[in-house]
Design an enzyme around this catalytic site. Structure first.
Site, PDB file in Angstrom:
ATOM      1  N   ASP A  38       0.856  -1.181   0.000  1.00  0.00           N
ATOM      2  CA  ASP A  38       0.000   0.000   0.000  1.00  0.00           C
ATOM      3  C   ASP A  38       0.892   1.232   0.000  1.00  0.00           C
ATOM      4  O   ASP A  38       1.861   1.291   0.764  1.00  0.00           O
ATOM      5  CB  ASP A  38      -0.918   0.024   1.231  1.00  0.00           C
ATOM      6  CG  ASP A  38      -2.149   0.884   1.013  1.00  0.00           C
ATOM      7  OD1 ASP A  38      -3.251   0.328   0.897  1.00  0.00           O
ATOM      8  OD2 ASP A  38      -1.999   2.125   0.945  1.00  0.00           O
ATOM      9  N   TYR A 174     -13.605   4.463 -14.440  1.00  0.00           N
ATOM     10  CA  TYR A 174     -13.538   3.287 -13.567  1.00  0.00           C
ATOM     11  C   TYR A 174     -14.169   2.063 -14.241  1.00  0.00           C
ATOM     12  O   TYR A 174     -13.613   0.960 -14.207  1.00  0.00           O
ATOM     13  CB  TYR A 174     -14.252   3.616 -12.260  1.00  0.00           C
ATOM     14  CG  TYR A 174     -14.309   2.522 -11.233  1.00  0.00           C
ATOM     15  CD1 TYR A 174     -13.172   2.152 -10.514  1.00  0.00           C
ATOM     16  CD2 TYR A 174     -15.515   1.885 -10.944  1.00  0.00           C
ATOM     17  CE1 TYR A 174     -13.238   1.160  -9.540  1.00  0.00           C
ATOM     18  CE2 TYR A 174     -15.580   0.897  -9.972  1.00  0.00           C
ATOM     19  CZ  TYR A 174     -14.442   0.535  -9.272  1.00  0.00           C
ATOM     20  OH  TYR A 174     -14.513  -0.444  -8.317  1.00  0.00           O
ATOM     21  N   LYS A 178     -12.187  -1.366 -15.119  1.00  0.00           N
ATOM     22  CA  LYS A 178     -12.604  -2.634 -14.529  1.00  0.00           C
ATOM     23  C   LYS A 178     -13.052  -3.631 -15.596  1.00  0.00           C
ATOM     24  O   LYS A 178     -12.888  -4.846 -15.426  1.00  0.00           O
ATOM     25  CB  LYS A 178     -13.724  -2.392 -13.516  1.00  0.00           C
ATOM     26  CG  LYS A 178     -13.250  -1.688 -12.243  1.00  0.00           C
ATOM     27  CD  LYS A 178     -12.138  -2.449 -11.549  1.00  0.00           C
ATOM     28  CE  LYS A 178     -11.866  -1.949 -10.149  1.00  0.00           C
ATOM     29  NZ  LYS A 178     -10.739  -2.651  -9.502  1.00  0.00           N
ATOM     30  N   THR A 208     -16.499   0.396   1.771  1.00  0.00           N
ATOM     31  CA  THR A 208     -15.115   0.848   1.865  1.00  0.00           C
ATOM     32  C   THR A 208     -15.083   2.344   1.635  1.00  0.00           C
ATOM     33  O   THR A 208     -16.103   2.976   1.362  1.00  0.00           O
ATOM     34  CB  THR A 208     -14.237   0.164   0.804  1.00  0.00           C
ATOM     35  OG1 THR A 208     -14.601   0.657  -0.502  1.00  0.00           O
ATOM     36  CG2 THR A 208     -14.390  -1.351   0.822  1.00  0.00           C
TER      37      THR A 208
END
Length: 305
Positions: A38, A174, A178, A208
């Site tokens: 990360d 996005y 994806k 999230t």
């Protein structure tokens, strides 16, 4: 715990928070050694903490406190040299690599007519190139192992989205990234099978940082009982896909949320009409109408209902 991945070495990208953190903890709890990657970036990809701190090191500390093995890595997965260093981190720290979980990403949502070039490039880079670069370096390592007579039992788990399967209003960048990951998964599964590598993808739904604003009402945690949107609900399938037991499963896409696991249907050949000669443009209106009549109605794009 069952120890289903006992002794295996796993890289999880974007593992400092959210679903990635849940994956890292779940793999460690089942006996795997984990490279927690990360960069500590913000939700929009803004710069984060360096190698000496940040969320990756916090997750490592959690794993070690529970008796597990883990190391932190802060390389940018969409950087070619950084992705190579990430793979080397696993090999140098634990002597091998068995599983790569590509999870890292961020959002820069905007309607297409307002979407800037930099917002497009940044999201495509972190999601699509950020999947390809670690996959490429891991695959090269596993190919070398196979050619040296050390046949891998290796796994790649990619992270797509319902936006990649169906599209999502306000997320053109996005959704495109994806969807590209799904294509990459299919090709990688076909190409890497000869080296003992399986490649699958998940399309998860969980609460999230990336979803809490876009789906605030749907993602609200219940007051008690089963939290259907907890990130931890996604990880059991990912851990199983990373195990030796999943050797016969490759090139598949799984939707997973709460207690639900579903096998997504990919693009398939559908209804067809063959004239046996070149069509004239004026002939094709009725042909297209008949094909549409014979085909299933497409699933709606997220945000249009």
């Amino acid at each position: 715990m069952s120890g289903v991945v006992d002794g295996r070495v796993v890289i999880v990208t974007g593992a400092g928070r959210g679903i990635g953190r849940a994956h890292a903890l779940a793999f460690a709890a089942e006996g795997a050694a984990v490279v927690v990657n990360d960069i500590g970036a913000g939700l929009d990809g803004s710069a984060g903490a360096g190698a000496r701190g940040g969320p990756a090191q916090e997750v490592v500390a959690e794993i070690e406190a529970a008796g597990g093995r883990a190391v932190a890595n802060s390389d940018d997965v969409a950087d070619w040299a950084g992705a190579r260093r990430l793979v080397r981190t696993a090999i140098d720290a634990f002597g091998r690599l068995d599983v790569l979980v590509n999870n890292a990403g961020f959002l820069r949502d905007r309607m297409l007519v307002n979407l800037g070039e930099d917002e497009w490039d940044a999201v495509i880079r972190v999601h699509l190139k950020g999947h390809f670069a670690p996959l490429r370096h891991a695959a090269a390592h596993w190919r070398a192992e196979a050619k040296a007579g050390r046949a891998p039992s290796a796994r790649i788990i990619n992270t797509s989205s319902g936006a990649g399967l169906l599209g999502s209003i306000g997320q053109g960048n996005y959704s495109a990234a994806k969807a590209g990951i799904l294509g990459l998964t299919t090709v990688a599964a076909a190409e890497l099978a000869r080296y003992g590598v399986t490649v699958n993808a998940i399309a998860p739904a969980a609460r999230t940082r990336m979803t809490e604003q876009a789906f605030a009402e749907d993602m609200a945690a219940p007051g008690s009982g089963f939290d259907s949107m907890a990130p931890e609900n996604v990880s059991p399938l990912v851990v199983w896909l990373g195990s030796a037991e999943s050797a016969g499963v490759t090139g598949r896409v799984f939707e997973v949320d709460g207690g639900r696991v579903a096998l997504a249907q990919a693009w398939r050949h559908g209804p067809a009409e063959d004239k046996g000669a070149r069509w004239e443009p004026a002939e094709l209106g009725p042909v297209v109408a008949r094909l549409i009549d014979r085909a299933p109605v497409p699933e709606p794009v997220y945000g249009t209902e």
